[in-house]
Design a protein around this motif. Structure first.
Motif, mmCIF file in Angstrom:
data_model
loop_
_atom_site.group_PDB
_atom_site.id
_atom_site.type_symbol
_atom_site.label_atom_id
_atom_site.label_comp_id
_atom_site.label_asym_id
_atom_site.label_seq_id
_atom_site.Cartn_x
_atom_site.Cartn_y
_atom_site.Cartn_z
ATOM 1 N N TYR A 42 0.817 -1.211 0.000
ATOM 2 C CA TYR A 42 0.000 0.000 0.000
ATOM 3 C C TYR A 42 0.852 1.263 0.000
ATOM 4 N N PHE A 43 0.389 2.239 -0.775
ATOM 5 C CA PHE A 43 1.119 3.492 -0.943
ATOM 6 C C PHE A 43 0.129 4.625 -1.169
ATOM 7 N N SER A 44 0.587 5.831 -0.901
ATOM 8 C CA SER A 44 -0.173 7.006 -1.310
ATOM 9 C C SER A 44 -0.092 7.068 -2.836
ATOM 10 N N PRO A 45 -1.207 7.324 -3.520
ATOM 11 C CA PRO A 45 -1.178 7.356 -4.988
ATOM 12 C C PRO A 45 -0.135 8.316 -5.568
ATOM 13 N N GLY A 46 0.149 9.394 -4.870
ATOM 14 C CA GLY A 46 1.138 10.341 -5.354
ATOM 15 C C GLY A 46 2.558 9.812 -5.358
ATOM 16 N N LEU A 47 2.790 8.689 -4.678
ATOM 17 C CA LEU A 47 4.129 8.098 -4.607
ATOM 18 C C LEU A 47 4.342 6.969 -5.598
ATOM 19 N N VAL A 48 3.315 6.642 -6.374
ATOM 20 C CA VAL A 48 3.374 5.514 -7.309
ATOM 21 C C VAL A 48 3.287 6.039 -8.730
ATOM 22 N N GLU A 49 4.148 5.506 -9.581
ATOM 23 C CA GLU A 49 4.109 5.862 -10.999
ATOM 24 C C GLU A 49 3.733 4.621 -11.808
ATOM 25 N N VAL A 50 2.629 4.711 -12.541
ATOM 26 C CA VAL A 50 2.189 3.638 -13.423
ATOM 27 C C VAL A 50 2.416 4.124 -14.847
ATOM 28 N N THR A 51 3.219 3.389 -15.615
ATOM 29 C CA THR A 51 3.529 3.788 -16.978
ATOM 30 C C THR A 51 3.249 2.638 -17.938
ATOM 31 N N GLY A 52 3.165 2.992 -19.204
ATOM 32 C CA GLY A 52 2.909 1.990 -20.231
ATOM 33 C C GLY A 52 1.439 1.672 -20.295
ATOM 34 N N GLY A 53 1.151 0.485 -20.692
ATOM 35 C CA GLY A 53 -0.247 0.076 -20.752
ATOM 36 C C GLY A 53 -0.658 -0.252 -22.161
ATOM 37 N N PRO A 54 -1.918 -0.314 -22.365
ATOM 38 C CA PRO A 54 -2.974 0.190 -21.490
ATOM 39 C C PRO A 54 -3.386 -0.823 -20.433
ATOM 40 N N THR A 55 -4.113 -0.302 -19.437
ATOM 41 C CA THR A 55 -4.743 -1.166 -18.456
ATOM 42 C C THR A 55 -6.252 -1.032 -18.621
ATOM 43 N N SER A 56 -6.929 -2.037 -18.133
ATOM 44 C CA SER A 56 -8.378 -1.993 -18.032
ATOM 45 C C SER A 56 -8.697 -2.130 -16.557
ATOM 46 N N ARG A 57 -9.923 -1.800 -16.176
ATOM 47 C CA ARG A 57 -10.257 -1.877 -14.753
ATOM 48 C C ARG A 57 -11.510 -2.707 -14.557
ATOM 49 N N TYR A 58 -11.578 -3.258 -13.357
ATOM 50 C CA TYR A 58 -12.726 -4.058 -12.945
ATOM 51 C C TYR A 58 -13.208 -3.532 -11.603
ATOM 52 N N VAL A 59 -14.506 -3.258 -11.518
ATOM 53 C CA VAL A 59 -15.136 -2.839 -10.270
ATOM 54 C C VAL A 59 -16.150 -3.915 -9.903
ATOM 55 N N ARG A 60 -16.017 -4.440 -8.709
ATOM 56 C CA ARG A 60 -16.936 -5.502 -8.279
ATOM 57 C C ARG A 60 -18.364 -4.990 -8.235
ATOM 58 N N SER A 61 -19.275 -5.805 -8.743
ATOM 59 C CA SER A 61 -20.701 -5.465 -8.702
ATOM 60 C C SER A 61 -21.478 -6.423 -7.820
ATOM 61 N N ASP A 62 -20.756 -7.348 -7.166
ATOM 62 C CA ASP A 62 -21.411 -8.357 -6.336
ATOM 63 C C ASP A 62 -21.477 -7.971 -4.863
ATOM 64 N N LEU A 63 -21.001 -6.798 -4.518
ATOM 65 C CA LEU A 63 -21.023 -6.328 -3.135
ATOM 66 C C LEU A 63 -22.045 -5.209 -2.978
ATOM 67 N N PRO A 64 -22.547 -4.983 -1.780
ATOM 68 C CA PRO A 64 -23.482 -3.872 -1.573
ATOM 69 C C PRO A 64 -22.888 -2.521 -1.978
ATOM 70 N N GLN A 65 -21.573 -2.349 -1.750
ATOM 71 C CA GLN A 65 -20.890 -1.120 -2.166
ATOM 72 C C GLN A 65 -19.482 -1.477 -2.613
ATOM 73 N N SER A 66 -19.063 -0.930 -3.729
ATOM 74 C CA SER A 66 -17.701 -1.133 -4.225
ATOM 75 C C SER A 66 -16.841 0.035 -3.780
ATOM 76 N N TYR A 67 -15.596 -0.270 -3.448
ATOM 77 C CA TYR A 67 -14.685 0.748 -2.944
ATOM 78 C C TYR A 67 -13.466 0.974 -3.838
ATOM 79 N N LEU A 68 -13.192 0.055 -4.747
ATOM 80 C CA LEU A 68 -11.974 0.174 -5.530
ATOM 81 C C LEU A 68 -12.155 -0.381 -6.928
#
Length: 119
Positions: A42-68
């Motif tokens: 775990y890190f603060s987002p400002g301390l992480v560099e993500v380069t290249g890609g592309p990436t795709s994202r997945y958000v869970r829909s099987d929970l009462p509330q999704s957080y990430l």
């Protein structure tokens, strides 16, 4: 980032740079982490560099509330990181499996019972 560490997905298209090894790593057994192969530092987002890609994202829909949103390389499918859906949450997860195991060999790995959150 003088002691920065860089890891990459299997094909090398997505690279993640972190400032140093995390203080601890979570090995979660929830249905998502188990199937996506996440080992989370775990890190603060400002301390992480993500380069290249592309990436795709997945958000869970099987929970009462999704957080990430879990990101993965669109070419090789490796899980790379997750980002919070709440932009004010100052924490993101980086899949430490993208790094050489020596990077986290001496880091405490905490087993997390995420199955209890799956519902």
């Amino acid at each position: 980032m003088s002691n920065a560490l860089t890891g990459s997905c299997h094909c090398g298209a997505v690279r993640i740079t972190i400032p140093a090894a995390p203080d601890y790593i979570n090995d979660c057994n929830c249905s998502l982490c188990v199937t996506r192969g996440g080992l989370w530092g775990y890190f603060s987002p400002g301390l992480v560099e993500v380069t290249g890609g592309p990436t795709s994202r997945y958000v869970r829909s099987d929970l009462p509330q999704s957080y990430l949103a879990t990101h993965f390389c669109t070419h090789c499918g490796s899980t790379t990181h997750w980002v919070p859906l709440d932009p004010d949450y100052d924490r993101m997860g980086v899949n430490m499996r993208l790094f050489d195991p020596e990077v986290y060999a001496s880091v405490e790995i905490r087993l997390i019972d995420g199955r209890s959150f799956d519902g």
